[in-house]
Design a protein around this motif. Structure first.
Motif, PDB file in Angstrom:
ATOM      1  N   PHE A  68       0.842  -1.192   0.000  1.00 61.44           N
ATOM      2  CA  PHE A  68       0.000   0.000   0.000  1.00 61.44           C
ATOM      3  C   PHE A  68       0.877   1.242   0.000  1.00 61.44           C
ATOM      4  O   PHE A  68       1.965   1.247   0.601  1.00 61.44           O
ATOM      5  N   PRO A  69       0.418   2.324  -0.631  1.00 64.11           N
ATOM      6  CA  PRO A  69       1.195   3.576  -0.631  1.00 64.11           C
ATOM      7  C   PRO A  69       1.289   4.168   0.772  1.00 64.11           C
ATOM      8  O   PRO A  69       0.456   3.897   1.641  1.00 64.11           O
ATOM      9  N   GLU A  70       2.306   4.974   0.960  1.00 60.18           N
ATOM     10  CA  GLU A  70       2.459   5.700   2.219  1.00 60.18           C
ATOM     11  C   GLU A  70       1.220   6.548   2.477  1.00 60.18           C
ATOM     12  O   GLU A  70       0.684   7.170   1.558  1.00 60.18           O
ATOM     13  N   TYR A  71       0.741   6.558   3.704  1.00 56.99           N
ATOM     14  CA  TYR A  71      -0.422   7.305   4.177  1.00 56.99           C
ATOM     15  C   TYR A  71      -1.759   6.701   3.734  1.00 56.99           C
ATOM     16  O   TYR A  71      -2.812   7.192   4.134  1.00 56.99           O
ATOM     17  N   ALA A  72      -1.754   5.651   2.910  1.00 58.13           N
ATOM     18  CA  ALA A  72      -3.020   5.127   2.397  1.00 58.13           C
ATOM     19  C   ALA A  72      -3.854   4.475   3.494  1.00 58.13           C
ATOM     20  O   ALA A  72      -5.077   4.680   3.551  1.00 58.13           O
ATOM     21  N   ILE A  73      -3.210   3.697   4.360  1.00 64.06           N
ATOM     22  CA  ILE A  73      -3.956   3.009   5.423  1.00 64.06           C
ATOM     23  C   ILE A  73      -3.302   3.187   6.795  1.00 64.06           C
ATOM     24  O   ILE A  73      -3.771   2.622   7.780  1.00 64.06           O
ATOM     25  N   ALA A  74      -2.224   3.979   6.849  1.00 69.25           N
ATOM     26  CA  ALA A  74      -1.497   4.140   8.113  1.00 69.25           C
ATOM     27  C   ALA A  74      -0.805   5.494   8.144  1.00 69.25           C
ATOM     28  O   ALA A  74      -0.673   6.173   7.123  1.00 69.25           O
ATOM     29  N   ALA A  75      -0.342   5.866   9.319  1.00 62.97           N
ATOM     30  CA  ALA A  75       0.404   7.118   9.475  1.00 62.97           C
ATOM     31  C   ALA A  75       1.723   7.037   8.716  1.00 62.97           C
ATOM     32  O   ALA A  75       2.222   5.949   8.407  1.00 62.97           O
ATOM     33  N   GLY A  76       2.289   8.203   8.427  1.00 64.53           N
ATOM     34  CA  GLY A  76       3.511   8.248   7.652  1.00 64.53           C
ATOM     35  C   GLY A  76       4.662   7.480   8.276  1.00 64.53           C
ATOM     36  O   GLY A  76       5.538   6.964   7.568  1.00 64.53           O
TER      37      GLY A  76
END
Length: 282
Positions: free
Chosen positions: A264-272
């Motif tokens: 998953f891309p950064e920030y897509a499902i979680a904090a940076g």
């Protein structure tokens, strides 16, 4: 209190050495250089494997003799090769470029389509980086910034790739486009190809008809395992934009042992702080 006032008065009367300003500026320049060096190492760390492979395939591009010898290496055998067609590491007008562009050598429509797609993404990435840098510099000076304050500012632009697995007819690799300066971002594109059949591979090809349920169960289990003893996790709750389900557009690659890794891309499902989350499907 009197002693303090006397000491302060003595301090205020102490002349400032004329060379102090120069020393301060030198320190600032050295600090900037160290900052850029550390930042560049951070951006490159994820691409170390790709860079090492790039040294090998650069030889393939430049030396036919070397290419013929390397053809006997198992990782480059079979129906295709993945070669570095563009490689440069240079600084131009404040932008440091570290670029390695791959190309699939297979002589079929799928390879040509993938190569064209990669080149279009690289061209767009480089153009965007140039525009971002120009816009930032224009805004800096338009808001009162000086040449001295601008100093040795530099932007890092990275294009790289990493071969995750490869057989006689299949390859799984990731192309990374990154930009680092005042802010930074990274995009990853995943390619899973079957050159014998001339098609893109899907998660279903590896996990079967129940691939959605299999992936969802594995990912949800790993997210649950990430919660610490105080109940903290970097992952967002589903109602806050967190993970809900995979679909046909979900990125993935395949490891040498055949394990599918969903990404998953950064920030897509979680904090940076979680980076770009990856989940081996087990």
């Amino acid at each position: 209190m009197k002693d303090f006032e006397n000491a302060k008065a003595e301090y205020d009367r102490t002349p400032i050495p004329p060379e102090l300003s120069g020393r301060v500026q030198t320190g600032i320049r050295e600090g900037k250089a160290l900052y850029h060096s550390r930042r560049r190492r951070t951006l490159r760390r994820a691409l170390t494997t790709a860079a090492c492979f790039g040294c090998l395939v650069a030889g393939l591009n430049l030396s036919p003799t070397f290419a013929r010898a390397a053809a006997n290496v198992p990782v480059l055998g079979g129906l295709f090769q993945v070669l570095t067609v563009v490689r440069y590491d240079k600084t131009d007008d404040g932008i440091h470029y570290d670029v390695s562009v791959p190309q699939v050598e297979a002589g079929d429509d799928l390879a040509r389509q993938v190569n064209d797609m990669i080149q279009q993404k690289v061209d767009a990435h480089l153009a965007k980086a140039r525009q971002d840098w120009d816009d930032y510099r224009d805004a800096f000076f338009a808001t009162g910034g000086t040449e001295e304050e601008w100093g040795d500012r530099e932007m890092d632009v990275i294009v790289g790739y990493d071969i995750k697995s490869q057989s006689d007819s299949r390859v799984s690799f990731v192309v990374t486009l990154a930009e680092g300066w005042v802010s930074s971002y990274e995009e990853r594109y995943y390619y899973n190809l079957d050159l014998s059949e001339g098609r893109n591979l899907t998660i279903q090809d590896f996990l079967g008809e129940d691939w959605v349920e299999t992936c969802n169960a594995s990912i949800q289990r790993q997210i649950a395992q990430s919660v610490d003893e105080e109940g903290f996790t970097f992952f967002f709750a589903p109602e806050e934009g967190g993970f809900t389900t995979v679909d046909e557009d979900t990125g993935f690659y395949v490891r040498e042992d055949g394990t599918v890794v969903v990404c998953f891309p950064e920030y897509a499902i979680a904090a940076g702080a979680a980076g770009s989350p990856e989940f081996p499907i087990t």
